[in-house]
Design a protein around this motif. Structure first.
Motif, PDB file in Angstrom:
ATOM      1  N   VAL A 455       0.846  -1.202   0.000  1.00 35.14           N
ATOM      2  CA  VAL A 455       0.000   0.000   0.000  1.00 35.14           C
ATOM      3  C   VAL A 455       0.879   1.250   0.000  1.00 35.14           C
ATOM      4  O   VAL A 455       0.643   2.212  -0.743  1.00 35.14           O
ATOM      5  CB  VAL A 455      -0.960   0.005   1.222  1.00 35.14           C
ATOM      6  CG1 VAL A 455      -1.684   1.345   1.349  1.00 35.14           C
ATOM      7  CG2 VAL A 455      -1.972  -1.131   1.102  1.00 35.14           C
ATOM      8  N   ILE A 456       1.953   1.220   0.831  1.00 31.22           N
ATOM      9  CA  ILE A 456       2.851   2.383   0.912  1.00 31.22           C
ATOM     10  C   ILE A 456       3.592   2.576  -0.421  1.00 31.22           C
ATOM     11  O   ILE A 456       3.773   3.705  -0.887  1.00 31.22           O
ATOM     12  CB  ILE A 456       3.820   2.244   2.113  1.00 31.22           C
ATOM     13  CG1 ILE A 456       3.002   2.316   3.414  1.00 31.22           C
ATOM     14  CG2 ILE A 456       4.884   3.334   2.102  1.00 31.22           C
ATOM     15  CD1 ILE A 456       3.751   1.984   4.684  1.00 31.22           C
ATOM     16  N   ASP A 457       3.967   1.471  -1.081  1.00 29.12           N
ATOM     17  CA  ASP A 457       4.587   1.582  -2.417  1.00 29.12           C
ATOM     18  C   ASP A 457       3.613   2.247  -3.397  1.00 29.12           C
ATOM     19  O   ASP A 457       3.991   3.122  -4.177  1.00 29.12           O
ATOM     20  CB  ASP A 457       4.966   0.188  -2.961  1.00 29.12           C
ATOM     21  CG  ASP A 457       6.127  -0.421  -2.167  1.00 29.12           C
ATOM     22  OD1 ASP A 457       6.826   0.345  -1.465  1.00 29.12           O
ATOM     23  OD2 ASP A 457       6.309  -1.658  -2.238  1.00 29.12           O
ATOM     24  N   GLY A 458       2.346   1.822  -3.323  1.00 33.83           N
ATOM     25  CA  GLY A 458       1.310   2.394  -4.201  1.00 33.83           C
ATOM     26  C   GLY A 458       1.119   3.887  -3.922  1.00 33.83           C
ATOM     27  O   GLY A 458       0.936   4.690  -4.856  1.00 33.83           O
ATOM     28  N   LEU A 459       1.200   4.256  -2.626  1.00 30.77           N
ATOM     29  CA  LEU A 459       1.088   5.669  -2.242  1.00 30.77           C
ATOM     30  C   LEU A 459       2.229   6.468  -2.887  1.00 30.77           C
ATOM     31  O   LEU A 459       2.019   7.580  -3.388  1.00 30.77           O
ATOM     32  CB  LEU A 459       1.124   5.795  -0.710  1.00 30.77           C
ATOM     33  CG  LEU A 459       1.156   7.207  -0.132  1.00 30.77           C
ATOM     34  CD1 LEU A 459      -0.109   7.977  -0.503  1.00 30.77           C
ATOM     35  CD2 LEU A 459       1.298   7.170   1.396  1.00 30.77           C
ATOM     36  N   GLY A 460       3.440   5.874  -2.889  1.00 30.17           N
ATOM     37  CA  GLY A 460       4.602   6.525  -3.514  1.00 30.17           C
ATOM     38  C   GLY A 460       4.349   6.812  -4.987  1.00 30.17           C
ATOM     39  O   GLY A 460       4.635   7.913  -5.486  1.00 30.17           O
ATOM     40  N   ALA A 465       2.965  10.821  -9.250  1.00 31.03           N
ATOM     41  CA  ALA A 465       2.137  11.262 -10.388  1.00 31.03           C
ATOM     42  C   ALA A 465       1.432  12.584 -10.094  1.00 31.03           C
ATOM     43  O   ALA A 465       0.553  13.016 -10.853  1.00 31.03           O
ATOM     44  CB  ALA A 465       1.110  10.177 -10.710  1.00 31.03           C
ATOM     45  N   GLY A 466       1.790  13.218  -8.942  1.00 31.35           N
ATOM     46  CA  GLY A 466       1.214  14.532  -8.620  1.00 31.35           C
ATOM     47  C   GLY A 466      -0.070  14.471  -7.813  1.00 31.35           C
ATOM     48  O   GLY A 466      -0.739  15.486  -7.604  1.00 31.35           O
ATOM     49  N   GLY A 467      -0.466  13.266  -7.355  1.00 26.03           N
ATOM     50  CA  GLY A 467      -1.699  13.140  -6.564  1.00 26.03           C
ATOM     51  C   GLY A 467      -1.472  13.462  -5.088  1.00 26.03           C
ATOM     52  O   GLY A 467      -0.334  13.565  -4.626  1.00 26.03           O
ATOM     53  N   GLN A 468      -2.562  13.637  -4.365  1.00 25.99           N
ATOM     54  CA  GLN A 468      -2.502  13.823  -2.908  1.00 25.99           C
ATOM     55  C   GLN A 468      -3.364  12.745  -2.255  1.00 25.99           C
ATOM     56  O   GLN A 468      -4.261  12.188  -2.890  1.00 25.99           O
ATOM     57  CB  GLN A 468      -3.036  15.203  -2.522  1.00 25.99           C
ATOM     58  CG  GLN A 468      -2.102  16.346  -2.852  1.00 25.99           C
ATOM     59  CD  GLN A 468      -2.773  17.688  -2.591  1.00 25.99           C
ATOM     60  OE1 GLN A 468      -3.601  18.136  -3.379  1.00 25.99           O
ATOM     61  NE2 GLN A 468      -2.432  18.319  -1.474  1.00 25.99           N
ATOM     62  N   GLY A 527       1.792  16.314   0.375  1.00 25.48           N
ATOM     63  CA  GLY A 527       1.219  15.243  -0.445  1.00 25.48           C
ATOM     64  C   GLY A 527       0.303  14.317   0.341  1.00 25.48           C
ATOM     65  O   GLY A 527      -0.675  13.790  -0.188  1.00 25.48           O
ATOM     66  N   VAL A 528       0.639  14.107   1.632  1.00 26.21           N
ATOM     67  CA  VAL A 528      -0.137  13.161   2.452  1.00 26.21           C
ATOM     68  C   VAL A 528      -0.587  13.859   3.735  1.00 26.21           C
ATOM     69  O   VAL A 528       0.223  14.490   4.414  1.00 26.21           O
ATOM     70  CB  VAL A 528       0.716  11.929   2.868  1.00 26.21           C
ATOM     71  CG1 VAL A 528      -0.145  10.896   3.591  1.00 26.21           C
ATOM     72  CG2 VAL A 528       1.371  11.294   1.659  1.00 26.21           C
TER      73      VAL A 528
END
Length: 684
Positions: A455-460, A465-468, A527-528
């Motif tokens: 999940v943390i890799d996916g968050l990275g 990609a510029g998401g929050q 970002g987070v």
């Protein structure tokens, strides 16, 4: 003033024999502070203690009462103490005590002395045993054991037996009260008198008739209070607000309102045109467009020459509403102002003067907007957002600021139809059950906690990609400290991985600190956003398209749905990842599966009611709500319509609170603490 006849029930719990400071503490944890709380703390089940003369393997799994004589003690190292004992026929059983305190056990069960013992008989290999017997008493003290025994919801330091003894005392103090239920209904249902029903449920928890009577009383008091509030509101004359449409016509909307929005606006316009003050609830799921409906209502008030006020539960939300309305109403000759507890000095003075001289048309703010110093020139409409955070009393304080202004309450917490009547029975209800165009459904996935690294890799990848994203930490227990520790640990771990991109908000931060972090996130500088459930209500960041909810199985359905609504606010596709623990209860599994399946808040609310019950659904920490301690969701469905009819009959046919039945019903209002209804009639 509470009627004197009820004083014995409203006495402190320490008035009961045997309740000192030591016992008051565990009672406090159960929210038992008065004699009445003991009386209404009903058993949740029962145990049948079967008396036996001799031990029998066929009784394994049953709770028995039997006379036993200990003959030996055994303890290996730090293991459990096993007391070997015989019944009258020489059959053998082990009484097992964990915790290794042999001295205490030997005192309780001296060798060679018969004791009356009760507990659950079990097979251990080919042997019989009782682990931690419930009772071990000398024969001359054992009269009361046996038969059916009530089991109560407990906290550490309390036993069901002790609570049962306190309940007996509480019921002895309860007066016999005159009957408030309509005689025909009472006869049809075969219900006992109120005090008898109370005694019956404590003596026999299986007595469904007595339980239904008590649940009915609570629902009846609730419905009567809401009806009195409504009658008092209707009896007041306010002023009709008929807008001429000039401001609404000048509004440049990027899209046409949905059918549901148009319907709600028309209903509100119809209410505002009457001289009786509007009392309407606008229910709409997260993102269903309540803000536009509220803006239209406020514009009607301004067109009619009056002022409008919008009340939000938190500073963050108030500022957000202010920004949104400024954008929406840009270019219109409408003067908006913001007032929160943080505004001091000249800025505050200028706002107060603008309200008093009428140059401010619409005021947006927190509780600060109905403080004593705040005076309006002509307040015509009050809009209350996140209605469930405010009680009837607070709504009334604000409406006292004008000549009985109209009231529109809004909530994004979908309330099941069953409960709408119970919680908002004094209001007309408009529902926004369509989503505006362009809102993307949120993709919801359930992921096991052992895949957290993935999940943390996916968050990275999402951040790259510029998401929050939001990361919500679990409700560890009903304690902000432990929630905070979990959030701080998660924020620190993520900050190591994504330096400079992680912010943290939690309930213990000061408003200004919290707002500063939120503002950074909203501006895209973070970002987070790691948060406890403080972000549940209203935060609006269209670029945040991912939310991760840790230990999602510990949250309620309605709360998970609210949290999920933080994303999906822009045009991008949004995702919600629910991280679950490895040990799921059936309820938690059903809850998560439903969330994956639907985005419909109203359906979710109905299911939440079924799975969790009304008290929890409304949230123990929410103020001003109808909290049902005796009526279960199933009972509510059946009893609400009957209680509503009965309350209407009392007001329309039986002389209201002044007739003989009304005098009795007044006692019910005080007994179930729905006396806001009585107070309102007085103040009204």
């Amino acid at each position: 003033m509470r009627p004197q006849i009820l004083n014995p029930l409203f006495a402190e719990v320490t008035a009961l024999k045997g309740v000192g400071p030591a016992l008051a503490r565990p009672l406090q944890r159960l929210k038992i502070a008065r004699v009445l709380d003991v009386a209404l703390h009903l058993p949740s089940g029962w145990i049948d203690r079967v008396p036996r003369d001799t031990l029998d393997m066929a009784d394994a799994g049953r709770t028995i009462v039997i006379t036993l004589t200990p003959f030996d003690y055994r303890q290996g190292g730090r293991g459990p103490v096993r007391v070997q004992a015989l019944d009258g026929a020489g059959n053998h059983v082990s009484l097992v005590y964990f915790g290794g305190n042999a001295g205490w056990v030997k005192k309780l069960l001296p060798l060679g002395e018969a004791r009356r013992v009760s507990g659950r008989l079990e097979m251990y290999g080919q042997e019989l045993q009782i682990i931690h017997p419930d009772y071990v008493l000398p024969l001359d003290e054992a009269d009361g054991i046996g038969g059916r025994e009530a089991i109560y919801p407990l906290s550490e330091g309390l036993t069901s037996k002790r609570l049962g003894q306190l309940a007996v005392q509480a019921i002895e103090r309860a007066p016999a009260l005159p009957e408030w239920i309509e005689p025909g209904l009472l006869a049809r249902r075969g219900w006992p008198a109120w005090r008898d029903a109370l005694a019956q449920v404590h003596a026999d928890p299986q007595d469904a008739v007595a339980r239904a009577r008590l649940a009915y009383d609570e629902v009846f008091a609730n419905q009567l209070a809401l009806m009195l509030v409504r009658a008092s509101s209707r009896a007041r004359t306010g002023r009709a607000l008929a807008g001429d449409g000039r401001l609404r016509a000048a509004l440049q909307l990027p899209y046409a309102p949905t059918g549901a929005q148009a319907r709600a606006i028309a209903e509100i316009e119809g209410d505002l045109a009457q001289s009786a003050p509007m009392l309407r609830l606008l229910q709409g799921d997260v993102g269903s467009g309540k803000t536009l409906v509220a803006a239209m209502a406020l514009l009607i008030a301004v067109e009619a020459g009056a002022q409008g006020a919008l009340l939000a539960p938190t500073e963050i939300l108030a500022r957000q509403h202010f920004d949104n309305l400024q954008r929406l109403l840009a270019g219109l000759p409408v003067n908006l102002a913001l007032l929160t507890g943080r505004d001091k000095g000249r800025a505050r003075e200028a706002t107060l003067m603008g309200l008093a001289d009428g140059s401010i048309d619409i005021l947006i703010g927190t509780h600060a907007i109905f403080q004593e110093a705040v005076a309006y020139r002509d307040l015509g409409l009050v809009v209350v957002d996140e209605q469930h955070r405010f009680g009837v009393a607070e709504r009334m304080m604000l409406t006292a600021k004008g000549q009985n202004p109209h009231l529109l309450a809004m909530t994004a917490t979908p309330i099941p139809r069953t409960l709408t009547l119970a919680v908002y029975g004094e209001m007309d209800v408009s529902r926004l059950d369509e989503m505006p165009p362009g809102r993307q459904p949120i993709e919801t996935r359930i992921i096991s906690e052992d895949r957290l690294d993935a999940v943390i890799d996916g968050l990275g990848r999402h951040l790259a990609a510029g998401g929050q994203a939001y990361w919500v930490c679990p409700l560890v227990e009903e304690s902000e400290k432990t929630d905070l520790a979990a959030a701080e640990a998660r924020a620190a771990a993520l900050a190591l991985r994504f330096p400079g991109q992680v912010g943290l908000v939690h309930g213990r931060m000061k408003g200004a600190e919290k707002d500063a972090v939120m503002a950074q996130f909203a501006a895209g500088r973070l970002g987070v956003l790691v948060a406890t459930t403080v972000i549940e209500v209203g935060v609006d960041v269209p670029n945040a398209t991912l939310i991760v909810i840790e230990a999602a199985d510990r949250f309620g359905l309605a709360q998970l749905h609210q949290l999920r609504g933080r994303v999906g606010r822009g045009t991008g596709a949004s995702n919600c990842l629910l991280i679950r623990g490895s040990q799921l209860s059936d309820t938690a599994r059903a809850r998560l599966a439903l969330l994956r399946e639907t985005n419909d808040g109203f359906r979710i609310a109905e299911e939440d009611l079924r799975l969790r019950g009304a008290g929890e659904l409304l949230g123990t920490r929410q103020s001003g709500e109808a909290q049902f301690r005796l009526a279960t969701p199933e009972m509510l469905g059946e009893l609400l319509p009957i209680a509503t009819d009965d309350a209407r009959l009392l007001i329309d046919r039986d002389g209201g609170l002044n007739g003989p039945r009304g005098q009795a019903a007044r006692l019910a209002l005080y007994l179930f603490e729905r006396d806001a209804g009585v107070a309102l009639l007085r103040s009204g």
